[in-house]
Design an enzyme around this catalytic site. Structure first.
Site, PDB file in Angstrom:
ATOM      1  N   GLN A 265      21.885   0.142 -13.028  1.00 30.80           N
ATOM      2  CA  GLN A 265      21.096  -0.863 -13.770  1.00 30.80           C
ATOM      3  C   GLN A 265      20.165  -1.655 -12.863  1.00 30.80           C
ATOM      4  O   GLN A 265      19.248  -2.321 -13.345  1.00 30.80           O
ATOM      5  CB  GLN A 265      22.026  -1.828 -14.516  1.00 30.80           C
ATOM      6  CG  GLN A 265      22.786  -1.158 -15.658  1.00 30.80           C
ATOM      7  CD  GLN A 265      23.677  -2.144 -16.371  1.00 30.80           C
ATOM      8  OE1 GLN A 265      24.783  -2.426 -15.927  1.00 30.80           O
ATOM      9  NE2 GLN A 265      23.201  -2.689 -17.472  1.00 30.80           N
TER      10      GLN A 265
ATOM     11  N   HIS B 286      32.588   0.875 -20.234  1.00 27.80           N
ATOM     12  CA  HIS B 286      31.123   0.752 -20.378  1.00 27.80           C
ATOM     13  C   HIS B 286      30.428   0.925 -19.013  1.00 27.80           C
ATOM     14  O   HIS B 286      29.431   1.642 -18.904  1.00 27.80           O
ATOM     15  CB  HIS B 286      30.814  -0.618 -21.005  1.00 27.80           C
ATOM     16  CG  HIS B 286      29.371  -0.968 -21.121  1.00 27.80           C
ATOM     17  ND1 HIS B 286      28.722  -1.100 -22.339  1.00 27.80           N
ATOM     18  CD2 HIS B 286      28.427  -1.258 -20.180  1.00 27.80           C
ATOM     19  CE1 HIS B 286      27.458  -1.430 -22.124  1.00 27.80           C
ATOM     20  NE2 HIS B 286      27.248  -1.546 -20.824  1.00 27.80           N
ATOM     21  N   GLU B 287      30.980   0.273 -17.986  1.00 24.92           N
ATOM     22  CA  GLU B 287      30.344   0.341 -16.650  1.00 24.92           C
ATOM     23  C   GLU B 287      30.483   1.734 -16.041  1.00 24.92           C
ATOM     24  O   GLU B 287      29.530   2.247 -15.428  1.00 24.92           O
ATOM     25  CB  GLU B 287      30.941  -0.701 -15.697  1.00 24.92           C
ATOM     26  CG  GLU B 287      30.826  -2.159 -16.130  1.00 24.92           C
ATOM     27  CD  GLU B 287      29.481  -2.565 -16.677  1.00 24.92           C
ATOM     28  OE1 GLU B 287      28.463  -1.945 -16.321  1.00 24.92           O
ATOM     29  OE2 GLU B 287      29.442  -3.502 -17.482  1.00 24.92           O
TER      30      GLU B 287
ATOM     31  N   GLY C 261      29.556  -7.584 -16.976  1.00 23.67           N
ATOM     32  CA  GLY C 261      29.657  -6.436 -16.080  1.00 23.67           C
ATOM     33  C   GLY C 261      28.273  -5.953 -15.694  1.00 23.67           C
ATOM     34  O   GLY C 261      27.287  -6.301 -16.344  1.00 23.67           O
TER      35      GLY C 261
ATOM     36  N   CYS D  91      24.507  -4.447 -24.015  1.00 23.34           N
ATOM     37  CA  CYS D  91      24.186  -3.965 -22.678  1.00 23.34           C
ATOM     38  C   CYS D  91      22.956  -4.701 -22.168  1.00 23.34           C
ATOM     39  O   CYS D  91      21.967  -4.830 -22.886  1.00 23.34           O
ATOM     40  CB  CYS D  91      23.915  -2.459 -22.714  1.00 23.34           C
ATOM     41  SG  CYS D  91      23.560  -1.769 -21.083  1.00 23.34           S
ATOM     42  N   LEU D  92      23.016  -5.154 -20.938  1.00 24.18           N
ATOM     43  CA  LEU D  92      21.890  -5.880 -20.349  1.00 24.18           C
ATOM     44  C   LEU D  92      20.649  -4.992 -20.241  1.00 24.18           C
ATOM     45  O   LEU D  92      19.535  -5.496 -20.154  1.00 24.18           O
ATOM     46  CB  LEU D  92      22.280  -6.429 -18.973  1.00 24.18           C
ATOM     47  CG  LEU D  92      23.376  -7.515 -18.978  1.00 24.18           C
ATOM     48  CD1 LEU D  92      23.807  -7.840 -17.552  1.00 24.18           C
ATOM     49  CD2 LEU D  92      22.908  -8.774 -19.690  1.00 24.18           C
TER      50      LEU D  92
ATOM     51  N   HIS E 120      27.959   4.014 -17.347  1.00 24.53           N
ATOM     52  CA  HIS E 120      26.646   3.860 -16.698  1.00 24.53           C
ATOM     53  C   HIS E 120      26.541   4.748 -15.456  1.00 24.53           C
ATOM     54  O   HIS E 120      25.465   5.265 -15.155  1.00 24.53           O
ATOM     55  CB  HIS E 120      26.417   2.410 -16.255  1.00 24.53           C
ATOM     56  CG  HIS E 120      25.828   1.512 -17.308  1.00 24.53           C
ATOM     57  ND1 HIS E 120      24.621   1.763 -17.915  1.00 24.53           N
ATOM     58  CD2 HIS E 120      26.277   0.335 -17.835  1.00 24.53           C
ATOM     59  CE1 HIS E 120      24.356   0.778 -18.780  1.00 24.53           C
ATOM     60  NE2 HIS E 120      25.349  -0.103 -18.759  1.00 24.53           N
TER      61      HIS E 120
END
Ligand code: GNR
Ligand code: NI
Length: 158
Positions: A51, A131-132, A46, A89-90, A135
């Site tokens: 981000q 999670h997204e 995702g 998480c990226l 963000h």
């Protein structure tokens, strides 16, 4: 299409609240295309627009069943509990966290043309969507984790 730079914690942009999309323009389509390419390039499941330094309510996900694009996503129903799944998480390389999430969620969003749609998600896709959407509100898994720990040696370079 182009791969965009993924900003890393503690960049303050990750703490800002993203704004709703009101115009469904070629600029939005380019953002969605770039986000998908960036997510696949980084081996993520995702990615949220903040981000890649864009404070718009846009996410992409692919948990193995194809690409899902969501503009202005919202959780409109939720059920169950899911916990102790190693979440990453990226934007937070090298760390994992155990985060309690809903096991099932119903989502409402718009597609890239502004057309509203609803979708149900469970398991990893439900976790990823939560999670997204976090963000988009400046929330990171670090804020919700019961436990944060370094990525294990086995997982490195996978
Ligand atoms: O690639 C990712 N994996 C992942 C694993 C468990 C729970 C959430 C995620 S999302 C993450 C990509 C990312 O940072 N998206 O914002
Ligand atoms: Ni993330």
């Amino acid at each position: 299409m182009a791969i965009r730079t993924i900003v890393k914690h503690p960049d303050p942009i990750l703490r800002e609240k993203a704004k709703p999309v009101t115009k469904f323009t070629p600029n939005l389509h380019k953002l969605l295309d770039d986000m998908a390419e960036t997510m696949y390039d980084a081996d993520g499941v995702g990615l949220a627009a903040p981000q890649v330094s864009i404070l718009k309510r846009v996410i992409v996900m692919d948990c193995g069943e194809g690409l899902i694009e969501m503009v202005n996503p919202e959780i409109i129903a939720s059920e169950g509990e899911q916990f102790d799944y190693p979440e990453g998480c990226l934007s937070i390389p090298g760390l994992r966290g155990d985060v309690r999430r809903y096991q099932w969620v119903k989502l409402r969003a718009q597609d890239r043309h502004g057309q509203p749609f609803e979708m149900e998600a469970e398991e990893l896709l439900a976790r990823c969507a939560q999670h997204e959407i976090d963000h988009l509100d400046g929330i990171l898994f670090l804020d919700r984790a019961e436990r944060v720990y370094p990525i294990s040696k086995d997982e490195e370079g996978e």
